[in-house]
Write a protein that holds these residues in place. Structure first.
Motif, short mmCIF file in Angstrom:
data_model
loop_
_atom_site.label_atom_id
_atom_site.label_comp_id
_atom_site.label_asym_id
_atom_site.label_seq_id
_atom_site.Cartn_x
_atom_site.Cartn_y
_atom_site.Cartn_z
N TRP A 135 0.82 -1.21 0.00
CA TRP A 135 0.00 0.00 0.00
C TRP A 135 0.85 1.27 0.00
CZ3 TRP A 135 -4.57 1.04 -1.64
CH2 TRP A 135 -5.23 2.22 -1.28
N ARG A 136 2.14 1.09 0.39
CA ARG A 136 3.00 2.27 0.45
C ARG A 136 3.14 2.97 -0.91
NH1 ARG A 136 7.88 0.06 4.14
NH2 ARG A 136 7.25 -1.80 2.99
N THR A 137 2.95 2.22 -2.00
CA THR A 137 3.01 2.85 -3.34
C THR A 137 1.92 3.92 -3.44
OG1 THR A 137 3.70 0.72 -4.23
CG2 THR A 137 2.98 2.38 -5.82
N VAL A 138 0.72 3.56 -3.00
CA VAL A 138 -0.40 4.51 -3.07
C VAL A 138 -0.22 5.62 -2.02
CG1 VAL A 138 -2.90 4.75 -2.86
CG2 VAL A 138 -1.94 2.72 -3.95
N ARG A 139 0.20 5.21 -0.83
CA ARG A 139 0.35 6.18 0.26
C ARG A 139 1.33 7.30 -0.13
NH1 ARG A 139 -0.31 4.88 5.73
NH2 ARG A 139 0.11 2.72 5.24
N ASP A 144 -9.90 21.93 -1.92
CA ASP A 144 -10.77 21.57 -0.79
C ASP A 144 -11.64 20.36 -1.08
OD1 ASP A 144 -12.37 22.80 -2.62
OD2 ASP A 144 -13.19 24.30 -1.26
N GLU A 145 -11.51 19.81 -2.28
CA GLU A 145 -12.34 18.66 -2.65
C GLU A 145 -11.48 17.76 -3.55
OE1 GLU A 145 -16.53 20.18 -3.06
OE2 GLU A 145 -16.18 19.41 -5.09
N TRP A 146 -11.45 16.47 -3.24
CA TRP A 146 -10.64 15.55 -4.06
C TRP A 146 -11.48 14.40 -4.58
CZ3 TRP A 146 -5.76 15.67 -5.96
CH2 TRP A 146 -4.85 16.59 -5.39
N VAL A 147 -11.37 14.11 -5.86
CA VAL A 147 -11.86 12.83 -6.37
C VAL A 147 -10.78 11.82 -5.97
CG1 VAL A 147 -12.42 11.43 -8.39
CG2 VAL A 147 -13.12 13.83 -8.30
N VAL A 148 -11.09 11.01 -4.98
CA VAL A 148 -10.09 10.06 -4.48
C VAL A 148 -10.04 8.84 -5.40
CG1 VAL A 148 -9.37 8.64 -2.50
CG2 VAL A 148 -10.39 10.90 -2.13
N VAL A 149 -11.20 8.33 -5.76
CA VAL A 149 -11.22 7.22 -6.73
C VAL A 149 -12.20 7.56 -7.85
CG1 VAL A 149 -11.50 4.74 -7.08
CG2 VAL A 149 -10.82 5.58 -4.83
N ASN A 150 -11.73 7.40 -9.06
CA ASN A 150 -12.53 7.72 -10.25
C ASN A 150 -12.84 6.42 -11.00
OD1 ASN A 150 -13.71 9.52 -12.11
ND2 ASN A 150 -11.85 9.60 -13.36
N GLU A 151 -14.09 6.20 -11.34
CA GLU A 151 -14.51 5.10 -12.22
C GLU A 151 -14.10 3.73 -11.69
OE1 GLU A 151 -13.30 6.10 -16.20
OE2 GLU A 151 -14.60 7.84 -16.25
N ALA A 202 -8.21 3.81 0.27
CA ALA A 202 -7.83 5.08 -0.36
C ALA A 202 -8.49 6.25 0.37
CB ALA A 202 -8.22 5.07 -1.83
N LEU A 203 -9.77 6.11 0.69
CA LEU A 203 -10.47 7.19 1.39
C LEU A 203 -9.88 7.40 2.78
CD1 LEU A 203 -14.01 6.21 0.11
CD2 LEU A 203 -12.94 8.44 -0.30
N GLU A 204 -9.58 6.30 3.45
CA GLU A 204 -9.00 6.42 4.80
C GLU A 204 -7.63 7.09 4.74
OE1 GLU A 204 -9.47 2.36 5.83
OE2 GLU A 204 -11.54 2.69 6.53
N THR A 205 -6.84 6.70 3.78
CA THR A 205 -5.51 7.30 3.63
C THR A 205 -5.63 8.79 3.32
OG1 THR A 205 -4.68 5.19 2.79
CG2 THR A 205 -3.31 7.12 2.37
N ALA A 206 -6.55 9.12 2.44
CA ALA A 206 -6.72 10.54 2.06
C ALA A 206 -7.15 11.37 3.26
CB ALA A 206 -7.74 10.66 0.93
N ARG A 207 -8.05 10.83 4.07
CA ARG A 207 -8.53 11.57 5.25
C ARG A 207 -7.38 11.89 6.21
NH1 ARG A 207 -12.59 13.78 5.03
NH2 ARG A 207 -14.37 12.82 6.02
N ILE A 208 -6.49 10.91 6.38
CA ILE A 208 -5.35 11.13 7.28
C ILE A 208 -4.42 12.20 6.71
CG2 ILE A 208 -3.25 10.03 8.22
CD1 ILE A 208 -4.94 7.39 8.26
N MET A 209 -4.23 12.19 5.40
CA MET A 209 -3.27 13.12 4.78
C MET A 209 -3.82 14.56 4.72
SD MET A 209 -0.74 11.27 3.11
CE MET A 209 -0.39 9.53 3.22
N ASP A 210 -5.15 14.68 4.61
CA ASP A 210 -5.76 16.01 4.64
C ASP A 210 -7.14 15.91 5.30
OD1 ASP A 210 -6.77 18.50 4.45
OD2 ASP A 210 -6.56 18.69 2.26
N PRO A 211 -7.17 16.05 6.63
CA PRO A 211 -8.43 15.86 7.35
C PRO A 211 -9.52 16.86 6.96
CG PRO A 211 -6.55 15.93 8.87
CD PRO A 211 -6.04 16.34 7.52
N LYS A 212 -9.13 17.98 6.33
CA LYS A 212 -10.14 19.01 6.03
C LYS A 212 -10.81 18.83 4.67
CE LYS A 212 -7.47 22.41 6.79
NZ LYS A 212 -6.53 23.42 7.12
N ALA A 213 -10.14 18.15 3.76
CA ALA A 213 -10.67 18.08 2.38
C ALA A 213 -11.93 17.22 2.32
CB ALA A 213 -9.61 17.52 1.45
#
Ligand code: XIL
Length: 377
Positions: A132-136, A151-158, A186-197
């Motif tokens: 998972w470190r590749t994605v992280r 302030d908004e990210w498409v974390v996973v598309n399609e 992916a969503l959990e990782t994104a939340r940790i990296m930017d809790p506000k987005a």
């Protein structure tokens, strides 16, 4: 619609909220008040932009300045940022973020994970190491850097594939390397990296009246329900609106029901990537432009009545720069012709090939009274 009228429709929507909505995920935020608040201001308009359109002499500049939200059309994808492993280039994201800051606009990152624009080295690395470190690392290179700016990210598309998928999940490198739970990770990782987005997933082929789209709507709804039930940090769902006129009118009731069902899980919604692929370019121009505007108006009518809807973004502003041209042989011929016969282009966006506003421009303004796009061109 005036501001007052739009507030009224929001309030009346509140009155008729079904008990189930109050009892579901929405109860967490006081009967969905955060959704309704976002809608109190009316929902916003944005567009996908290309880096060259942001420079001084771009004919699109005045239209781009009228957007509330900017989305990088392709230069925000992983393969566009880090085509060589470990050597990311931020020039394009920096340019769009700086432009947006100058003009008081917000930016949606598009996208952190999309199979189609994942660099080959990353595909290989994920499949070989399943680490998972590749994605992280990829997320860590973008999310903290743009925290508070995007302030908004498409974390996973399609991610849905009801035909050849594994339990409806598309067989991508991510899915193969990490299993179907990669979306949650992916969503959990994104939340940790930017809790506000605000974190979103974004999906296509959901708006036509045919068995495939119906299956895809069900599959996406099931995925969203599952993610929300598990407490995965998913804030928004993006419904791509690449309308194809050949596939018939947008089934408004079905779409409205689908949006409501999604919103009942506690997410907010966005209409993303809206454009129209025409079916008959031999018709008179006014008729063609009418069909395009009417198709999008029918989407907007549904969106207007959905309190969880926050924004609509079109996939570009001018036909000259629309990705739909890449998909059409007629257009390829037109682009080869000198001088360019812009009437031969697909006319699925607000401005034509020479940057003249079309009926769709007025339709959008009329439907989005509180957006800065409503101001005349
Ligand atoms: C498209 C871009 O518009 C093209 O310029 C690029 O070559 C390929 O990608 N769904 C998406 C978008 O989520 O990222 C795609 O954009 C269109 C389909």
């Amino acid at each position: 619609m005036t501001m007052l009228a739009s507030r009224r429709s929001v309030l009346s929507a509140l009155m008729v909220l079904p008990a189930s909505a109050a009892m579901s995920g929405r109860s967490k935020d006081l009967f969905g008040l955060s959704q309704l608040e976002s809608r109190m201001d009316g929902y916003r308009f944005g567009a996908a932009v290309r880096p060259e359109q942001l420079s001084g002499d771009s004919p699109l500049l005045s239209a781009i300045r009228k957007c509330d939200i900017l989305v990088p059309e392709y230069h925000g994808q992983w393969s566009a940022v880090e085509w060589r492993r470990g050597d990311p280039w931020y020039g394009n994201y920096d340019a769009i973020v700086a432009f947006a800051a100058r003009h008081g606009q917000s930016v949606r990152g598009h996208s952190l994970i999309w199979e189609q624009m994942t660099p080959d080295w990353a595909r290989q690395e994920m499949l070989e190491k399943r680490d998972w470190r590749t994605v992280r690392k990829h997320f860590a290179s973008l999310l903290p850097r743009y925290s508070g700016k995007i302030d908004e990210w498409v974390v996973v598309n399609e991610m849905i594939d009801t035909e050849e998928g594994d339990r409806d999940m598309r067989r991508t490198s991510f899915q193969r390397a990490y299993g179907n739970d990669y979306v949650a990770h992916a969503l959990e990782t994104a939340r940790i990296m930017d809790p506000k987005a605000r974190l979103m997933i974004n999906e296509y082929a959901l708006y036509h009246d045919n068995p495939t789209d119906e299956k895809r709507r069900k599959a996406l709804l099931r995925l969203v329900e599952k993610l929300k039930a598990k407490g995965v940090p998913l804030d928004m769902v993006g419904i791509q609106g690449h309308i194809e006129l050949a596939k018939g009118p947008v089934p408004q009731k079905r779409l409205a029901r689908f949006l409501r069902d999604l919103a009942d899980t506690g997410v907010t919604l966005a209409l993303t990537e809206v454009d129209v692929l025409e079916s008959d370019r031999s018709l008179p121009l006014a008729e063609r432009d009418g069909k395009v505007a009417d198709a999008i108006a029918s989407l907007l009518d549904v969106a207007r009545d959905e309190p969880a809807m926050t924004s609509i973004t079109t996939w570009g502003l001018s036909d000259r720069d629309s990705w739909l041209q890449e998909r059409s042989a007629t257009t390829q011929a037109a682009l080869g012709a000198v001088p360019l016969d812009t009437t031969m282009l697909n006319r699925g966006l607000p401005f034509d090939g020479q940057m003249q506003p079309k009926r769709l421009r007025a339709t959008l303004a009329a439907h989005l009274p509180t957006s800065r796009f409503a101001a005349s061109a």
